[in-house]
Design a protein around this motif. Structure first.
Motif, PDB file in Angstrom:
ATOM      1  N   LYS A  23       0.849  -1.188   0.000  1.00 44.73           N
ATOM      2  CA  LYS A  23       0.000   0.000   0.000  1.00 44.73           C
ATOM      3  C   LYS A  23       0.881   1.233   0.000  1.00 44.73           C
ATOM      4  CE  LYS A  23      -2.201  -1.746   3.327  1.00 44.73           C
ATOM      5  NZ  LYS A  23      -2.951  -2.241   4.477  1.00 44.73           N
ATOM      6  N   PRO A  24       0.313   2.370  -0.377  1.00 45.91           N
ATOM      7  CA  PRO A  24       1.123   3.592  -0.402  1.00 45.91           C
ATOM      8  C   PRO A  24       1.591   3.970   1.002  1.00 45.91           C
ATOM      9  CG  PRO A  24      -1.128   4.012  -1.176  1.00 45.91           C
ATOM     10  CD  PRO A  24      -1.064   2.585  -0.786  1.00 45.91           C
ATOM     11  N   GLU A  25       2.719   4.653   1.064  1.00 54.76           N
ATOM     12  CA  GLU A  25       3.248   5.072   2.368  1.00 54.76           C
ATOM     13  C   GLU A  25       2.525   6.290   2.895  1.00 54.76           C
ATOM     14  OE1 GLU A  25       7.432   5.431   1.663  1.00 54.76           O
ATOM     15  OE2 GLU A  25       7.651   3.262   1.392  1.00 54.76           O
ATOM     16  N   GLN A  26       1.904   7.056   2.005  1.00 49.72           N
ATOM     17  CA  GLN A  26       1.159   8.234   2.441  1.00 49.72           C
ATOM     18  C   GLN A  26      -0.070   8.420   1.552  1.00 49.72           C
ATOM     19  OE1 GLN A  26       4.755  10.090   2.200  1.00 49.72           O
ATOM     20  NE2 GLN A  26       4.522  11.028   0.198  1.00 49.72           N
ATOM     21  N   PRO A  27      -1.019   9.257   1.984  1.00 47.21           N
ATOM     22  CA  PRO A  27      -2.218   9.492   1.164  1.00 47.21           C
ATOM     23  C   PRO A  27      -1.856   9.945  -0.255  1.00 47.21           C
ATOM     24  CG  PRO A  27      -2.522  10.404   3.362  1.00 47.21           C
ATOM     25  CD  PRO A  27      -1.087   9.959   3.277  1.00 47.21           C
ATOM     26  N   LEU A  28      -2.726   9.623  -1.202  1.00 45.75           N
ATOM     27  CA  LEU A  28      -2.427   9.842  -2.621  1.00 45.75           C
ATOM     28  C   LEU A  28      -3.050  11.135  -3.131  1.00 45.75           C
ATOM     29  CD1 LEU A  28      -3.098   6.217  -3.915  1.00 45.75           C
ATOM     30  CD2 LEU A  28      -0.864   7.306  -3.626  1.00 45.75           C
ATOM     31  N   GLN A  29      -2.181  12.016  -3.653  1.00 42.59           N
ATOM     32  CA  GLN A  29      -2.643  13.211  -4.376  1.00 42.59           C
ATOM     33  C   GLN A  29      -2.753  12.912  -5.871  1.00 42.59           C
ATOM     34  OE1 GLN A  29      -2.906  16.377  -2.859  1.00 42.59           O
ATOM     35  NE2 GLN A  29      -1.841  16.080  -0.920  1.00 42.59           N
ATOM     36  N   ASN A  30      -2.079  11.853  -6.297  1.00 44.09           N
ATOM     37  CA  ASN A  30      -2.101  11.405  -7.694  1.00 44.09           C
ATOM     38  C   ASN A  30      -2.025   9.886  -7.679  1.00 44.09           C
ATOM     39  OD1 ASN A  30      -1.234  14.158  -9.059  1.00 44.09           O
ATOM     40  ND2 ASN A  30       0.259  13.766  -7.454  1.00 44.09           N
ATOM     41  N   PHE A  31      -2.565   9.263  -8.710  1.00 40.66           N
ATOM     42  CA  PHE A  31      -2.303   7.839  -8.886  1.00 40.66           C
ATOM     43  C   PHE A  31      -2.507   7.454 -10.339  1.00 40.66           C
ATOM     44  CE2 PHE A  31      -6.910   7.719  -7.979  1.00 40.66           C
ATOM     45  CZ  PHE A  31      -7.364   6.902  -9.010  1.00 40.66           C
ATOM     46  N   THR A  32      -1.894   6.348 -10.711  1.00 39.62           N
ATOM     47  CA  THR A  32      -2.169   5.689 -11.984  1.00 39.62           C
ATOM     48  C   THR A  32      -2.350   4.212 -11.692  1.00 39.62           C
ATOM     49  OG1 THR A  32      -0.820   7.262 -13.232  1.00 39.62           O
ATOM     50  CG2 THR A  32      -1.329   5.166 -14.304  1.00 39.62           C
ATOM     51  N   LEU A  33      -3.310   3.631 -12.352  1.00 40.57           N
ATOM     52  CA  LEU A  33      -3.620   2.218 -12.207  1.00 40.57           C
ATOM     53  C   LEU A  33      -3.666   1.607 -13.602  1.00 40.57           C
ATOM     54  CD1 LEU A  33      -5.038  -0.247 -10.831  1.00 40.57           C
ATOM     55  CD2 LEU A  33      -7.154   1.048 -11.041  1.00 40.57           C
ATOM     56  N   CYS A  34      -2.967   0.481 -13.812  1.00 39.12           N
ATOM     57  CA  CYS A  34      -3.025  -0.225 -15.092  1.00 39.12           C
ATOM     58  C   CYS A  34      -3.267  -1.707 -14.838  1.00 39.12           C
ATOM     59  CB  CYS A  34      -1.721  -0.096 -15.878  1.00 39.12           C
ATOM     60  SG  CYS A  34      -1.320   1.576 -16.434  1.00 39.12           S
ATOM     61  N   LEU A  35      -4.035  -2.334 -15.711  1.00 36.58           N
ATOM     62  CA  LEU A  35      -4.179  -3.792 -15.659  1.00 36.58           C
ATOM     63  C   LEU A  35      -4.717  -4.294 -16.997  1.00 36.58           C
ATOM     64  CD1 LEU A  35      -7.488  -4.530 -15.342  1.00 36.58           C
ATOM     65  CD2 LEU A  35      -7.062  -3.786 -13.028  1.00 36.58           C
ATOM     66  N   ARG A  36      -4.510  -5.601 -17.198  1.00 35.75           N
ATOM     67  CA  ARG A  36      -5.050  -6.267 -18.387  1.00 35.75           C
ATOM     68  C   ARG A  36      -6.053  -7.319 -17.934  1.00 35.75           C
ATOM     69  NH1 ARG A  36      -3.819  -6.740 -23.609  1.00 35.75           N
ATOM     70  NH2 ARG A  36      -1.791  -5.700 -23.478  1.00 35.75           N
ATOM     71  N   SER A  37      -7.224  -7.323 -18.554  1.00 35.69           N
ATOM     72  CA  SER A  37      -8.236  -8.325 -18.202  1.00 35.69           C
ATOM     73  C   SER A  37      -8.794  -8.960 -19.469  1.00 35.69           C
ATOM     74  CB  SER A  37      -9.365  -7.699 -17.379  1.00 35.69           C
ATOM     75  OG  SER A  37     -10.079  -6.751 -18.147  1.00 35.69           O
TER      76      SER A  37
END
Length: 198
Positions: A23-37
């Protein structure tokens, strides 16, 4: 390192999922998520669920139907319409930045028009992160009718935005920047019926 492997979710259940042990070490001001399904489901299903105690849909990548993806941030969502193509695996990336609220979305490496959501919001760091179910409570509250059935791989999450070239690199499992977690170093536990297969 899970390159050249996939998680197989063989049937609809109210318990089977992959728990991400990072998990992130601190709260997220930005994120990107990628996956293949890869699935032939036509009913709604959750792909990636990031729940905090305050908000069960702090980040959720959800597919209500074959022609639509939804990205939730802090319980609110934007919708991206996609073509219903031939049966093929779909690589999706979604990014969000707090300062503008801008959401980016890429399908199979192609950027969609950007949208806005939850400007100024901050995503909590104390999260239950899982694949293949939607959480309606912290770490649980699953509904078999929203469970994922099919194959999933190449899952990455960053605490930054991403460029289209970064999306292409993630598609090839050669990410340009070090992720919070990613397919080349993926800390996980499978729960219920989920199998790691070549």
């Amino acid at each position: 390192d899970l390159v050249n492997k996939v998680f197989v979710f063989p049937q609809a259940t109210n318990n089977s999922h992959v728990l991400v042990r990072a998990k992130p070490e601190q709260p997220l001001q930005n994120f990107t998520l990628c996956l293949r399904s890869y699935t032939d489901l036509t009913r709604p299903h959750g792909l990636f669920s990031y729940a905090t105690k305050a908000q069960d849909n702090d980040i959720l990548l959800f597919k209500p139907k074959p022609s639509e993806y939804r990205l939730y941030v802090g319980g609110k969502f934007v919708t991206f319409r996609v073509p219903e193509g031939v049966m093929a695996s779909e690589h999706v990336c979604a990014s969000w930045e707090s300062t503008t609220g801008i959401v980016g979305f890429w399908l199979n490496g192609k950027p969609w028009p950007r949208k806005g959501l939850q400007r100024g919001y901050v995503v909590g760091a104390e999260a239950a992160i899982l694949l293949g179910q939607e959480q309606d409570a912290f770490g649980g509250g699953f509904d078999a009718q929203k469970s994922f059935v099919g194959e999933m791989c190449s899952v990455y999450m960053w605490d930054t935005g991403i460029s289209t070239s970064g999306v292409m690199a993630a598609m090839d499992n050669r990410p340009a920047n070090a992720p919070i977690f990613g397919w080349r170093n993926f800390p996980y536990t499978t729960v219920g019926e989920v199998y790691l297969k070549p």
